[in-house]
Motif scaffolding. Structure first.
Motif, short mmCIF file in Angstrom:
data_model
loop_
_atom_site.label_atom_id
_atom_site.label_comp_id
_atom_site.label_asym_id
_atom_site.label_seq_id
_atom_site.Cartn_x
_atom_site.Cartn_y
_atom_site.Cartn_z
N ILE A 1 0.83 -1.20 0.00
CA ILE A 1 0.00 0.00 0.00
C ILE A 1 0.87 1.26 0.00
CG2 ILE A 1 -1.63 1.36 1.38
CD1 ILE A 1 -2.91 -1.25 2.27
N GLN B 1 1.29 4.11 -3.14
CA GLN B 1 1.02 5.54 -2.95
C GLN B 1 2.28 6.38 -3.15
OE1 GLN B 1 -0.72 5.04 1.02
NE2 GLN B 1 -2.69 5.70 0.20
N ASP C 1 -7.07 -8.16 -3.81
CA ASP C 1 -8.19 -7.30 -4.21
C ASP C 1 -8.28 -6.04 -3.36
OD1 ASP C 1 -8.82 -9.08 -6.17
OD2 ASP C 1 -10.67 -9.82 -5.25
N TYR C 2 -7.77 -6.10 -2.12
CA TYR C 2 -7.83 -4.93 -1.25
C TYR C 2 -7.06 -3.74 -1.81
CZ TYR C 2 -3.08 -5.99 0.43
OH TYR C 2 -1.74 -6.20 0.52
N LEU C 3 -6.14 -4.02 -2.74
CA LEU C 3 -5.35 -2.93 -3.33
C LEU C 3 -6.13 -2.15 -4.37
CD1 LEU C 3 -1.89 -4.72 -3.75
CD2 LEU C 3 -2.56 -3.07 -1.98
N ARG C 4 -7.35 -2.63 -4.73
CA ARG C 4 -8.16 -1.91 -5.71
C ARG C 4 -8.56 -0.52 -5.21
NH1 ARG C 4 -9.31 -5.52 -9.73
NH2 ARG C 4 -9.46 -7.73 -9.14
N ASP C 5 -8.48 -0.29 -3.91
CA ASP C 5 -8.76 1.05 -3.37
C ASP C 5 -7.65 2.03 -3.71
OD1 ASP C 5 -11.11 0.16 -2.25
OD2 ASP C 5 -10.25 -0.19 -0.26
N TYR C 6 -6.51 1.52 -4.21
CA TYR C 6 -5.35 2.38 -4.44
C TYR C 6 -4.91 2.42 -5.90
CZ TYR C 6 -5.26 1.69 0.58
OH TYR C 6 -5.61 1.62 1.90
N CYS C 7 -5.22 1.34 -6.66
CA CYS C 7 -4.83 1.29 -8.06
C CYS C 7 -5.57 0.15 -8.75
CB CYS C 7 -3.31 1.09 -8.21
SG CYS C 7 -2.74 -0.53 -7.62
N GLN C 8 -5.36 0.01 -10.03
CA GLN C 8 -5.92 -1.14 -10.76
C GLN C 8 -5.13 -2.40 -10.40
OE1 GLN C 8 -5.89 -0.66 -15.01
NE2 GLN C 8 -6.64 -2.72 -15.41
#
Length: 455
Positions: free
Chosen positions: A78, A82, A100-107
């Motif tokens: 994460i 960023q 999938d939790y990284l979808r809040d930060y990027c594709q």
């Protein structure tokens, strides 16, 4: 577009290169995170053979990477995304859903496993890669393939099943290079095979693999006969091949430390080992004759504890088994082993539930391992004086199959044929106990008049 991916990149091979090529194609700037030794260890990655600097060099020398970062801790992805302005996180599809939790930060893109990177090519690229085939396509085989991604230097390439459509589905689900039409074909494709079929098939499948010059990791029980186990280990030794019975507990760090502490004399002379393993099974091959029952399904674990702690010098085996009316097999058993100066009790159940603990009793104190003791993460040494009590904590990662696979691969890599963690003589002794217990059990319950478990 800035793309980032992560990995260990140990023993860099063509599969790694093609993964990086596909990640690079997603954007115009590729960042690769290479994991540290400590982080690999903390996430349960085993058998990493190259240093961090060697692995970084593997990545930079491929000519595809614009920037390398070092991954040192959980959650760093994460921060990296960023901090570095990343647009796309890419990772192999064997991790599908995990990030999938990284979808809040990027594709997030899961890259399909590169097919067509044959085991032959991997061996030519780097002799450290062990190609493995899987014989069987059931639940334990699926867990094995999932666990194999945590062991560096191995590549599961192919599968064979007695039901071809099951093998094809399995190969597709886990993105293996191929499903094989026959077991003989599988043996020509790989250097090692993991056997996960029904108990009664083990002897034939192991013997055929060894005859073909293929190393074998076979699910427990290796056989239900001491003579057959002896024959297989002799065949492996003569051929210079590795044969390991896959009793995962034997290879886990916590259990290894437990055995060392128990045998160190810290609790005095050991007089008793009492181990129980039960799980409720309502149907399937485990409940069907001639190879089902709680003994064949589960007894390898409590008998392992007895043999590792008290040795193979038992003088008598006595068994009582519960088999109700209408059941083809026993659903609960207690095996008593007599030693010259100690006793062991092994209880198993697939139709009876009990507390699954392990107690090792000595003349100065005892060791208590709570359920599920066979997934050893914690145990206590207890004494008459409670101020002497000690608690021990260890990690048991995932399903635990990674430990047996890591040891198996290390034996092959190092040119050794037997592991001190579970040597052939202990495996043969347990096969003999199982054989005696199943043949001579005193039956109680509604089926008490039907004789031994062999009918």
């Amino acid at each position: 577009m800035r793309v980032i991916t992560y990995g260990t990149f140990d023993l860099f091979h063509e599969g790694h290169r093609r993964l990086l090529e596909r990640a690079k194609a997603l954007g115009d700037y590729l960042i690769v995170g290479v994991t540290t030794d400590n982080y690999d260890s903390s996430r349960g990655k085993l058998n990493v053979s190259q240093s961090l600097m060697e692995r970084v060099r593997n990545v930079t020398d491929c000519g595809l990477v614009d920037e390398v970062v070092i991954e040192e801790y959980e959650g760093q992805k994460i921060h990296d995304i960023q901090r570095l302005g990343v647009d796309i996180f890419a990772i192999g599809s064997d991790w599908a859903g995990r990030f999938d939790y990284l979808r809040d930060y990027c594709q997030v893109v899961y890259l399909d496993r590169t097919k067509g990177v044959s085991s032959t090519l991997l061996r030519q690229e780097n002799q450290g890669i062990l190609s493995i085939g899987v014989a069987g396509s059931g639940r334990i085989a699926a867990r094995f393939v999932a666990e194999a991604r945590y062991v560096s230097g191995v590549s599961v390439e192919a599968v064979w099943s007695r039901t071809p459509e099951h093998a094809a589905e399995f190969a597709s689900r886990f993105e293996l290079e191929r499903s094989c039409a026959s077991y003989d074909e599988l043996l020509t494709r790989v250097r090692a095979v993991y056997i996960a079929g029904p108990h009664g098939t083990h002897y034939d499948l192991v013997a055929r693999a060894l005859a073909a010059g293929v190393h074998v990791l076979c699910e427990k029980p290796l056989t239900l006969s001491a003579a057959q186990a002896t024959e297989l280990y002799a065949q492996a030794e003569e051929a210079g091949l590795v044969l390991v019975e896959a009793v995962k507990t034997a290879f886990s760090p916590g259990f290894q430390h437990l055995i060392a502490i128990a045998r160190s004399g810290s609790i005095g002379d050991i007089r008793s080992v009492d181990a129980t393993f039960t799980k409720l099974i309502r149907g399937g091959r485990e409940t069907e004759a001639p190879d089902g029952g709680s003994l064949s399904e589960l007894a390898s674990y409590p008998l392992l504890a007895a043999v590792k702690i008290l040795g193979t010098g038992f003088t008598q085996v006595r068994t009582r088994s519960y088999r109700p009316a209408g059941s083809e097999v026993e659903l609960f058993s207690q095996v008593d082993l007599d030693y010259p100066n100690a006793v062991a009790i092994a209880r198993t159940g697939i139709g009876v539930k009990s507390e699954g603990h392990l107690v090792i009793s000595g003349t100065e104190g005892y060791i208590y391992v709570p359920a599920p003791w066979w997934l050893t993460e914690y145990f206590e040494a207890r004494f008459e004086d409670p101020s002497r009590n000690r608690k021990y904590f260890y990690k048991f990662e995932g399903d635990g199959l990674r430990y047996e696979l890591a040891d198996f691969a290390a034996l092959i890599r190092d040119g050794r044929t037997a592991s001190f963690k579970y040597p052939p003589q202990e495996s043969i002794a347990i096969a003999g106990i199982l054989e005696t217990a199943r043949a001579s059990a005193e039956i109680f319950g509604a089926a008490a008049g039907q004789g031994s478990l062999d009918g």
